[in-house]
Motif scaffolding. Structure first.
Motif, mmCIF file in Angstrom:
data_model
loop_
_atom_site.group_PDB
_atom_site.id
_atom_site.type_symbol
_atom_site.label_atom_id
_atom_site.label_comp_id
_atom_site.label_asym_id
_atom_site.label_seq_id
_atom_site.Cartn_x
_atom_site.Cartn_y
_atom_site.Cartn_z
ATOM 1 N N TYR A 105 0.841 -1.207 0.000
ATOM 2 C CA TYR A 105 0.000 0.000 0.000
ATOM 3 C C TYR A 105 0.872 1.251 0.000
ATOM 4 N N TYR A 106 1.874 1.230 0.884
ATOM 5 C CA TYR A 106 2.718 2.415 1.079
ATOM 6 C C TYR A 106 3.640 2.627 -0.123
ATOM 7 N N LEU A 107 4.245 1.543 -0.600
ATOM 8 C CA LEU A 107 5.203 1.685 -1.703
ATOM 9 C C LEU A 107 4.494 1.986 -3.020
ATOM 10 N N THR A 108 3.321 1.375 -3.237
ATOM 11 C CA THR A 108 2.597 1.685 -4.475
ATOM 12 C C THR A 108 2.167 3.149 -4.447
ATOM 13 N N ALA A 109 1.750 3.618 -3.280
ATOM 14 C CA ALA A 109 1.388 5.042 -3.152
ATOM 15 C C ALA A 109 2.606 5.914 -3.458
ATOM 16 N N LEU A 110 3.763 5.565 -2.880
ATOM 17 C CA LEU A 110 4.965 6.388 -3.094
ATOM 18 C C LEU A 110 5.391 6.381 -4.562
ATOM 19 N N VAL A 111 5.347 5.195 -5.199
ATOM 20 C CA VAL A 111 5.745 5.127 -6.620
ATOM 21 C C VAL A 111 4.741 5.893 -7.479
ATOM 22 N N SER A 112 3.464 5.807 -7.119
ATOM 23 C CA SER A 112 2.451 6.554 -7.871
ATOM 24 C C SER A 112 2.665 8.063 -7.714
ATOM 25 N N LEU A 113 3.120 8.490 -6.543
ATOM 26 C CA LEU A 113 3.296 9.930 -6.290
ATOM 27 C C LEU A 113 4.656 10.456 -6.758
ATOM 28 N N LEU A 114 5.696 9.602 -6.644
ATOM 29 C CA LEU A 114 7.069 10.089 -6.861
ATOM 30 C C LEU A 114 7.764 9.431 -8.041
ATOM 31 N N GLY A 115 7.177 8.393 -8.610
ATOM 32 C CA GLY A 115 7.837 7.650 -9.684
ATOM 33 C C GLY A 115 8.616 6.474 -9.125
ATOM 34 N N PRO A 116 9.305 5.727 -10.019
ATOM 35 C CA PRO A 116 9.981 4.497 -9.582
ATOM 36 C C PRO A 116 11.206 4.760 -8.704
ATOM 37 N N ALA A 117 11.593 3.723 -7.954
ATOM 38 C CA ALA A 117 12.729 3.821 -7.033
ATOM 39 C C ALA A 117 13.986 3.243 -7.670
ATOM 40 N N GLN A 118 15.111 3.485 -6.995
ATOM 41 C CA GLN A 118 16.408 3.106 -7.565
ATOM 42 C C GLN A 118 17.260 2.287 -6.598
ATOM 43 N N THR A 119 17.336 2.728 -5.326
ATOM 44 C CA THR A 119 18.261 2.116 -4.358
ATOM 45 C C THR A 119 17.561 1.964 -3.017
ATOM 46 N N VAL A 120 17.840 0.851 -2.323
ATOM 47 C CA VAL A 120 17.205 0.596 -1.021
ATOM 48 C C VAL A 120 18.267 0.204 -0.001
ATOM 49 N N ALA A 121 18.146 0.743 1.222
ATOM 50 C CA ALA A 121 18.981 0.310 2.349
ATOM 51 C C ALA A 121 18.040 -0.127 3.466
ATOM 52 N N GLY A 122 18.203 -1.341 3.969
ATOM 53 C CA GLY A 122 17.248 -1.837 4.967
ATOM 54 C C GLY A 122 17.899 -2.479 6.166
ATOM 55 N N MET A 123 17.151 -2.501 7.261
ATOM 56 C CA MET A 123 17.516 -3.299 8.439
ATOM 57 C C MET A 123 16.262 -3.978 8.945
ATOM 58 N N THR A 124 16.370 -5.256 9.276
ATOM 59 C CA THR A 124 15.180 -5.996 9.711
ATOM 60 C C THR A 124 15.453 -6.708 11.029
ATOM 61 N N SER A 125 14.378 -7.001 11.754
ATOM 62 C CA SER A 125 14.517 -7.813 12.966
ATOM 63 C C SER A 125 13.222 -8.580 13.224
ATOM 64 N N LYS A 126 13.321 -9.559 14.114
ATOM 65 C CA LYS A 126 12.160 -10.355 14.518
ATOM 66 C C LYS A 126 12.126 -10.322 16.045
ATOM 67 N N SER A 127 11.130 -9.670 16.636
ATOM 68 C CA SER A 127 11.125 -9.479 18.087
ATOM 69 C C SER A 127 10.411 -10.593 18.839
ATOM 70 N N PHE A 128 9.550 -11.348 18.150
ATOM 71 C CA PHE A 128 8.774 -12.409 18.817
ATOM 72 C C PHE A 128 8.871 -13.685 17.972
ATOM 73 N N GLU A 129 9.323 -14.781 18.581
ATOM 74 C CA GLU A 129 9.469 -16.043 17.834
ATOM 75 C C GLU A 129 8.124 -16.711 17.607
ATOM 76 N N GLN A 130 7.156 -16.407 18.452
ATOM 77 C CA GLN A 130 5.812 -16.997 18.320
ATOM 78 C C GLN A 130 4.754 -15.934 18.533
ATOM 79 N N ARG A 131 3.605 -16.145 17.931
ATOM 80 C CA ARG A 131 2.446 -15.274 18.126
ATOM 81 C C ARG A 131 1.298 -16.135 18.633
ATOM 82 N N THR A 132 0.454 -15.554 19.479
ATOM 83 C CA THR A 132 -0.713 -16.279 19.971
ATOM 84 C C THR A 132 -1.966 -15.696 19.322
ATOM 85 N N ILE A 133 -2.746 -16.551 18.695
ATOM 86 C CA ILE A 133 -3.978 -16.092 18.040
ATOM 87 C C ILE A 133 -5.020 -15.752 19.111
ATOM 88 N N THR A 134 -5.571 -14.534 19.020
ATOM 89 C CA THR A 134 -6.614 -14.157 19.993
ATOM 90 C C THR A 134 -7.959 -13.913 19.302
#
Ligand SMILES: NC(=O)c1ccc[n+]([C@@H]2O[C@H](COP(=O)([O-])OP(=O)(O)OC[C@H]3O[C@@H](n4cnc5c(N)ncnc54)[C@H](O)[C@@H]3O)[C@@H](O)[C@H]2O)c1
Length: 367
Positions: free
Chosen positions: A182-211
């Motif tokens: 949603y966010y990236l399609t909006a940005l590409v629609s507003l600003l045009g295509p992208a060229q370069t990406v720098a990212g950092m990722t993490s996983k804070s919870f090994e399990q999720r409980t369905i509620t």
């Protein structure tokens, strides 16, 4: 004007709004068949929306009546079903993400090109009144040249409401592949295509409980990163900062802000079709709300399918097309690969900035 006959594969959670709009709102679409491995969900969808045929996926693919396959299955099945649809000579539109990898997305785009078929993919919220009005404000120079943007989606996942949320924590899930489109399609629609990406990722919870019901209390093993932060440079030179997270209980950050040489634009939730839009020109004392000037401010999911149906009949390139969806897919991957490798990811794909919709459209039409 003939209507394009559509076969829907997957009658789960999101299918209702598509069925509603494709059977009752849009002028160029007719839902001719539905399919689901759950007989109950398939029958209920057909009954509620007056769809004449309940078929297997194979029957939809084999039917000479069906021109467009709408793939509403979960991400792990997107590539397989889209490829089968194209191989059977059908145009295909798929929920996000386009596929699990840019290689798969590229294969679908290439297959569609080779067969002269249309490939399209969600989201189509960027065609709604909110984001189209933002596009017009930028195109008409209200904030000058866009130089930077911020984009934030922070939450705690979907296991508190979705009836079967495990797929959000498997390949093709996680906050970037789920909400990033949603966010990236909006940005590409507003600003045009992208060229370069720098990212950092993490996983804070090994399990999720369905509620949510009916699986309350069941555990989900988390197989993908659930907090993704990074920056991306657009071909225009604009630089965006982005976070998508399922690890945050609450935050106070905006959805998307675009910073231009002459002012700032506050963009509405790109997961919705309407406003509010706020604009503050350089030197102005405060933000002012700008009314939306386009059609489709209400939940118009299926608008991208209707646009594709219009192109099937009249020619032209659908706005929510495969090149755009595949570029967005590569950007989402790039956040992860950049994090894994520790180096910037240079994007291989690009796309045309999708054509804006006109103002003054009659509801149900795209032109
Ligand atoms: N739920 C939402 O609010 C939402 C919003 C936007 C986008 N999406 C996207 O829509 C897609 C579907 O999500 P959902 O929430 O509807 O999932 P869901 O699990 O509720 O529904 C998927 C349906 O597809 C059916 N299905 C799977 N394989 C099939 C096959 N081979 N033939 C026929 N039917 C098959 C399943 O039985 C199920 O009914 C996902 O890609 C998701 O990211 C969902």
């Amino acid at each position: 004007m003939r209507k394009v006959k559509i076969g829907i594969i997957g009658c789960g959670n999101i299918s209702g709004i598509y069925l509603e709009n494709l059977t009752r709102t849009f002028a160029d679409t007719e839902v001719f068949a539905v399919s689901d491995i759950s007989e109950e969900r398939m029958q209920a969808a057909a009954e509620q929306y007056g769809v004449p045929n309940c078929w297997t996926a194979e029957e939809i693919l084999e039917s000479p009546d069906i021109e467009l396959v709408l793939n509403l299955t979960t991400p792990g099945d997107h590539f397989r079903i889209c490829r089968l649809a194209l191989e059977h000579g059908k145009h295909v539109y798929v929920e996000k993400p386009l596929s699990l990898s840019p290689e798969q997305g590229g294969e679908l785009a290439e297959l569609a090109r080779a067969k002269g078929l249309l490939l399209g993919g969600a989201p189509d919220t960027f065609l709604g009144a909110g984001l189209q009005t933002c596009r017009k404000l930028i195109d008409d120079g209200y904030i000058g040249q866009p130089v930077a943007a911020t984009s934030f989606m922070l939450g705690h996942g979907h296991e508190n409401w979705h009836p079967n949320p495990a797929f959000y924590y498997q390949a093709g899930g996680g906050p970037m592949f789920d909400m990033g489109p949603y966010y990236l399609t909006a940005l590409v629609s507003l600003l045009g295509p992208a060229q370069t990406v720098a990212g950092m990722t993490s996983k804070s919870f090994e399990q999720r409980t369905i509620t949510s019901q009916p699986l309350f209390g069941e555990k989900i093993d988390v197989e993908v990163p659930t907090h993704i932060a990074g920056t991306l440079r657009f071909q225009s030179g604009a630089v965006a900062t982005m976070i998508t997270s399922f690890d945050v209980w609450s935050s106070n950050l905006p959805y998307i802000e675009i910073y231009g040489t002459l002012g700032t634009l506050l963009v509405p939730d790109p997961n919705n079709f309407g406003g509010p839009i706020l604009l503050r020109p350089a030197g102005a004392a405060e933000f002012k709300e700008i009314p939306t000037v386009h059609q489709y401010a209400e939940n118009s999911r299926g608008l991208g399918v209707a646009d594709m149906a219009h192109c099937i009949v009249n020619g032209g390139t659908p706005r929510a097309n495969g090149e755009l969806a595949n570029h967005v897919l590569e950007i989402m991957h790039a956040f992860h690969t950049s994090s894994d490798s520790g180096v910037y990811a240079e994007l291989k794909t690009t796309c045309e900035q999708p054509q804006p919709l006109a103002t003054g459209l009659v509801k149900g039409y795209v032109e």
